[in-house]
Design an enzyme around this catalytic site. Structure first.
Site, PDB file in Angstrom:
ATOM      1  CD  GLU A  12       4.820  -8.439   7.774  1.00 38.28           C
ATOM      2  OE1 GLU A  12       4.592  -7.532   6.964  1.00 38.28           O
ATOM      3  OE2 GLU A  12       4.358  -8.430   8.932  1.00 38.28           O
ATOM      4  CB  THR A  32      -0.976  -0.017   1.189  1.00 37.33           C
ATOM      5  OG1 THR A  32      -2.064  -0.881   0.850  1.00 37.33           O
ATOM      6  CG2 THR A  32      -1.521   1.362   1.495  1.00 37.33           C
ATOM      7  CB  CYS A  74       7.549  -2.923   8.111  1.00 35.96           C
ATOM      8  SG  CYS A  74       6.201  -3.849   7.394  1.00 35.96           S
ATOM      9  CG  ASN A 125       6.263  -6.117  10.888  1.00 34.16           C
ATOM     10  OD1 ASN A 125       6.320  -7.301  11.246  1.00 34.16           O
ATOM     11  ND2 ASN A 125       5.563  -5.728   9.847  1.00 34.16           N
ATOM     12  CG  LEU A 126       1.088  -2.945  12.437  1.00 30.35           C
ATOM     13  CD1 LEU A 126       0.649  -2.532  13.830  1.00 30.35           C
ATOM     14  CD2 LEU A 126       0.641  -1.929  11.405  1.00 30.35           C
ATOM     15  CB  CYS A 127       1.693  -7.311  10.104  1.00 29.20           C
ATOM     16  SG  CYS A 127       0.910  -5.723   9.761  1.00 29.20           S
ATOM     17  N   PRO A 144       0.157  -9.572   5.668  1.00 25.45           N
ATOM     18  CG  PRO A 144      -0.690  -8.659   7.631  1.00 25.45           C
ATOM     19  CD  PRO A 144       0.487  -8.600   6.710  1.00 25.45           C
ATOM     20  CB  THR A 145      -1.916  -9.401   1.186  1.00 22.15           C
ATOM     21  OG1 THR A 145      -2.813 -10.474   1.409  1.00 22.15           O
ATOM     22  CG2 THR A 145      -0.478  -9.895   1.164  1.00 22.15           C
ATOM     23  CB  ALA A 146      -5.735  -6.496   4.966  1.00 26.53           C
ATOM     24  CB  THR A 147      -5.558  -2.913   1.392  1.00 20.64           C
ATOM     25  OG1 THR A 147      -5.880  -2.577   2.746  1.00 20.64           O
ATOM     26  CG2 THR A 147      -6.283  -1.955   0.477  1.00 20.64           C
TER      27      THR A 147
END
Length: 957
Positions: A589, A357, A373, A585-587, A770-773
């Site tokens: 990974e 993103t 990140c 990091n935040l997620c 996560p690739t959410a978006t």
């Protein structure tokens, strides 16, 4: 305020509210309602209260009108319906009477008033039958209204029926199972005389959206109709005059539009002026307008709302121009930059690979902050602490998820030499970091997001576990911050043998922060001996199993802190020779070194795995081509990137890490007809990640041959010929054994020699985010996730989107099982086939949803991937019936299988998807108990919702 409802008013049909009683939220004079005959009347929320009250009367009798319970229910339901309707409407869009009634029905179901809802449904059906009968008896020709479009100046222009029919037909062209006539009929239902141009454009989009649950291809129809809106808006804004073009026109329109778009973006200060120096005619000729048709509605709406460049409230960027702008930004320092831009554009626009993103937001702009990140470590003094908070703000300003290591900050009760006082511990500073993340929100695009990490031996660990609780002193709570445990192997070894565990303050045990493996164990035991001798001031001894159980309890109750493992992150790190991994990091990974003078940075992108799979297996040749180009794009980010702090620039240029991941794993399994809960899925996870790892490392070697090794290469595991598959043995040696598969199929020996002799361009190559978006943009399943449900409504800032598993629909159609009853059953059973008797067993296994899959399968597949990855993976775990015993077994299994990190724990709550069979409902079919998240497709206890699915939250992708 309680509503004053009288039986007489309800029975007579008079307005339920008097003028004095009508609540403000029920009055919405700016909105209008389209009646069934096409006439338009002002919206009156009080009529909703009448309808709801009548429904209660039909079930509970006339005495219900005087019941306080009914008063309160009617007030609450009316308020919910009005709020939902007015939230979605705007000055240019009227509400249809059927949509209002759909929302009333949905509100009754949500409120648990099933009998009342059933009565309301029967009433609606009876009235509809009456209208049909009346129409059949009447021999008069149905009245056809002449519709006009009212422009901003008040002028009326006859509706262009021909063009409306053309764009609907064009949107349906080439798609199986869709009907232009059905979309047109539904569109006309939402039109009225005097409709605005904006509402006229929205009407067919909304019409197609309501049909998605019956046929997934309507998601493409609605996207193409939205595209018509975007073409008009974007081309008119760029060319400075009203332009309306169909998809068929775009082969000629794109080449004229694209250079004008670049110029307009530069003039507006949005695009880097260097992009004007490209051969724009050559790039425009390379655009592929037909790829605009590959979007599903959720993907295009997401881009429209939050990614496309805009000025003065108008989008100026069309989809293919967007992908080319990103590609140009990544090609700025290439020799033949037009050729590379076309190559990069081809990869992005085909959805074979998607950049993260921040890269999509900012590539080619005047502030190209492209990294995803950032990881920092916080020093143990006020200057260091508040520098860390300031760095968070600067790093989050232009997009990016943050991971902070707080383990060096001294604990509660520790001595402060400068004031001769006692420390208040780490928690008050975490509160400041929490509030900073909310304050810096990238200009309203997304809230900043940060994850705080603390090692399990820190004396403040028990307070750290409580940070996300909703009870207690709010000054010692961080409701908006993610938290994670940074767990050394020694702690879990003590848990395994039911041993004791000692907590320390880092000012008295400073070297523990930088130690891992056997060296950590030796130092830790020495400090335990010092504490036993009374030589330490601040420490606490407790049963390791008690702390472990509390960690798991808090994880279940609040969703935090996550469980991540310090030793495998460090022992298997290629960069152990130049530093220590202090956090993820935040997620969870990214596993990169941090220090006072280096802030770790990672640049992410994901391969669309399903685009590289056929029913016959993995297309390895195509995957190799995709990975080679993707790695070049990611490596370019390092040099082009806009760095907001010098420590980030220093670290990124020295080590050049990137994180290539995957998405669409679940879709790939379904293409291959492999159930997620099977050995076949574990094997495919192994083989597909081996191929991606092999070609990513090979691509980095090729880049090193062309551009040079990364500066800190010498002394790394790479320089010694130790690849990720080889570093497993280092972890096994440190632990005295490891339950982790070591099999391989490719020519790793040949690649190992190339790595040693040529070198690597990047210190790290792989990480599964996560690739959410971006998975929404590409229309594929998220990351490595199993499906939440096979049919649900997804709500986010872009609206409410019906999501249907198209592969499942295809299979059910092939067996003659796809009908309204199946749609209704899927809704009732939360998108699951398992409880539907007529669903075949093989499809139940293939399309099993996340909570139907034993979470141990997720861990086994993750372990097979982890052996090939030099960083980590965002691994969510799902458990339908959580218990202390189940969680304990699950997380011990993750540790034993060599995982580096885990992410969210997701578990069901008592409330599930709405048991509604409404047609044409865009309302939320799902809700969560956490007020911080707009909506999720699964039910979870408060705090366990993955904020990544909330686009107001910063996420890696």
């Amino acid at each position: 305020m309680s509503l004053s409802i009288s039986q007489d008013r309800a029975a007579s049909g008079a307005p339920i509210f008097t003028d004095a009683e009508r609540p403000e939220k029920a009055a919405a004079p700016a909105f209008h309602v389209i009646r069934r005959n096409g006439s338009v009347t002002p919206f009156d929320g009080s009529k909703i209260a009448v309808a709801v009250t009548k429904a209660f009367l039909a079930v509970e009798g006339s005495g219900a009108a005087a019941s306080r319970r009914v008063h309160e229910a009617v007030e609450e339901l009316t308020g919910d319906v009005v709020a939902t309707l007015t939230r979605r409407a705007d000055a240019d869009r009227a509400l249809h009477i059927e949509d209002i009634q759909d929302q009333v029905e949905l509100a009754l179901m949500r409120g648990g008033h099933q009998k009342v809802a059933r009565a309301y449904v029967l009433y609606r059906e009876a009235r509809a039958e009456e209208r049909r009968a009346k129409a059949a008896k009447s021999k008069a020709k149905p009245e056809t209204l002449t519709l006009n479009v009212r422009h901003a100046d008040g002028s009326l222009v006859p509706l262009d029926e021909r063009r409306l029919a053309l764009i609907i037909a064009e949107a349906c062209e080439g798609l199986e199972g869709v009907s232009a006539e059905t979309v047109a009929a539904e569109t006309r239902r939402n039109l009225y005389d005097g409709v605005s141009p904006t509402e006229l454009q929205q009407a067919p989009v909304m019409a197609a959206r309501t049909l998605v649950e019956t046929e997934p291809n309507y998601a493409y129809v609605s996207a193409r109709l939205l595209l018509d809106m975007l073409r008009t808006e974007g081309m008119s804004a760029v060319h400075g005059r009203a332009i309306s073009a169909t998809q068929a026109d775009m082969a000629e329109a794109y080449p004229d539009y694209f250079p004008a778009f670049i110029k307009a973006g530069v003039v507006a200060g949005l695009i880097d002026a260097e992009l004007e120096r490209f051969d724009l005619a050559r790039l425009a000729a390379a655009l592929k307008p037909e790829r605009d048709l590959d979007f599903q509605f959720l993907g295009l709406q997401t881009l429209y709302d939050r990614y496309f460049l805009h000025t003065k409230g108008k989008r100026i960027e069309l989809p293919q121009a967007f992908f080319m702008r990103v590609a140009m930004g990544l090609s700025l320092r290439e020799i033949d930059r037009e050729a590379r831009a076309i190559e990069f554009y081809g990869l992005l626009s085909s959805f074979d690979f998607m950049a993260s993103t921040p890269t999509l937001f900012n590539s080619g702009t005047t502030r190209p902050q492209l990294s995803s990140c950032f990881l920092t470590t916080i020093a143990d003094d006020l200057d260091g602490i508040f520098k860390g908070v300031k760095d968070n703000a600067l790093l989050a300003k232009y997009s990016g998820g943050l991971g902070n290591d707080w383990s060096r900050v001294r604990g509660l009760g520790a001595h402060i030499k400068g004031t001769n006082g006692e420390s208040q511990g780490v928690v008050p500073f975490l509160k400041v970091a929490n509030d900073t993340a909310i304050a810096v929100n990238q200009g309203g695009k997304r809230k900043g997001a940060v994850c705080a990490y603390l090692e399990t031996w820190h004396v403040d660990i028990e307070e750290f576990l409580d940070l996300r609780k909703n009870t207690g002193d709010d000054r010692r709570r961080t409701h908006d911050m993610n938290t994670a445990n940074w767990v050394p192997d020694l702690f879990l070894e003590r848990v395994e043998v039911d041993g004791q565990w000692t907590l320390f303050s880092p000012d008295e045990t400073p070297d523990l922060h930088d130690l891992y493996g056997p060296a950590f164990k030796a130092a830790y035991e020495a400090y335990e001996a010092k504490a036993a001798r009374g030589e330490l001031k601040v420490y606490k001894t407790m049963r390791a199993l008690d702390l472990w159980r509390r960690m798991l309890t808090m994880l279940f109750e609040t969703g935090h802190p996550w469980i991540t493992f310090k030793d495998p992150c460090n022992i298997r790190s290629p960069q152990g020779h130049v530093g220590v991994v202090h956090s993820s990091n935040l997620c969870t990974e990214i596993t990169l070194n941090t220090s006072d003078d280096e802030v770790a940075v990672c640049n992410l992108g994901s391969v669309n795995l399903v685009a590289h799979v056929t029913p016959d297996g993995l297309d390895v040749a195509k995957l190799a081509r995709t990975v080679a180009t993707a790695m070049r794009m990611l490596d370019n980010v390092v040099d082009i990137n806009f760095y907001t702090i010098p420590e980030a620039r220093r670290s990124n240029l020295r080590h050049r890490p990137v994180g290539l991941g995957i998405m669409g794993f679940q879709d790939a399994l379904q293409t291959l007809r492999i159930p997620y809960a099977s050995e076949g899925a574990v094997t495919f996870a192994d083989e597909s990640m081996e191929a991606l790892s092999f070609h990513a490392i090979s691509a980095s070697v090729d880049l090193a041959a062309e551009r040079g090794r990364y500066p800190s290469f010498e002394g790394s595991l790479w320089s010694k010929g130790i690849l990720p598959i080889d570093s497993i043995e280092l972890l096994a040696d440190a632990r005295g054994g490891l339950e982790m598969n070591r099999s391989a199929t490719l020519d790793w020996e040949g690649l190992r020699e190339r790595v040693k002799t040529i070198g690597m361009r990047n210190s790290n190559c792989m990480a599964i985010a996560p690739t959410a978006t971006i998975s929404n943009i590409c229309g594929v399943s998220q990351s490595i996730e199993p499906a939440y449900q096979n049919l649900f409504v997804k709500s986010n800032m872009s609206g409410d989107f019906t999501v249907v598993n198209a592969r499942l629909v295809h299979d059910l159609k092939a067996r003659g099982l796809w009908d309204e009853v199946m749609v209704s059953d899927l809704k009732y059973f939360d998108g699951s086939l398992s409880a539907i008797d007529r669903a075949p067993d093989d499809l139940k296994a293939l399309y099993a949803t996340a909570f139907e899959i034993d979470a141990s399968w997720l861990i086994e597949a993750a372990s097979r991937r982890q052996k090939w990855i030099d960083q980590a993976q965002s691994l969510n775990l799902y458990i339908a019936s959580p218990s202390g015993k189940a969680l304990d077994a699950l997380y011990r299994l993750a540790w034993r299988r060599g995982l580096k990190t885990t992410y969210y724990l997701r578990s069901r709550s008592a409330t599930h998807v709405e048991k509604s069979t409404l047609k044409g409902v865009d309302g939320r079919l799902n809700a969560v108990t956490s007020s911080s998240v707009a909506a999720q497709p699964i039910m979870v206890p408060e705090g366990t919702v993955c904020s990544m699915d909330d686009p107001t939250c910063e996420a890696c992708q």
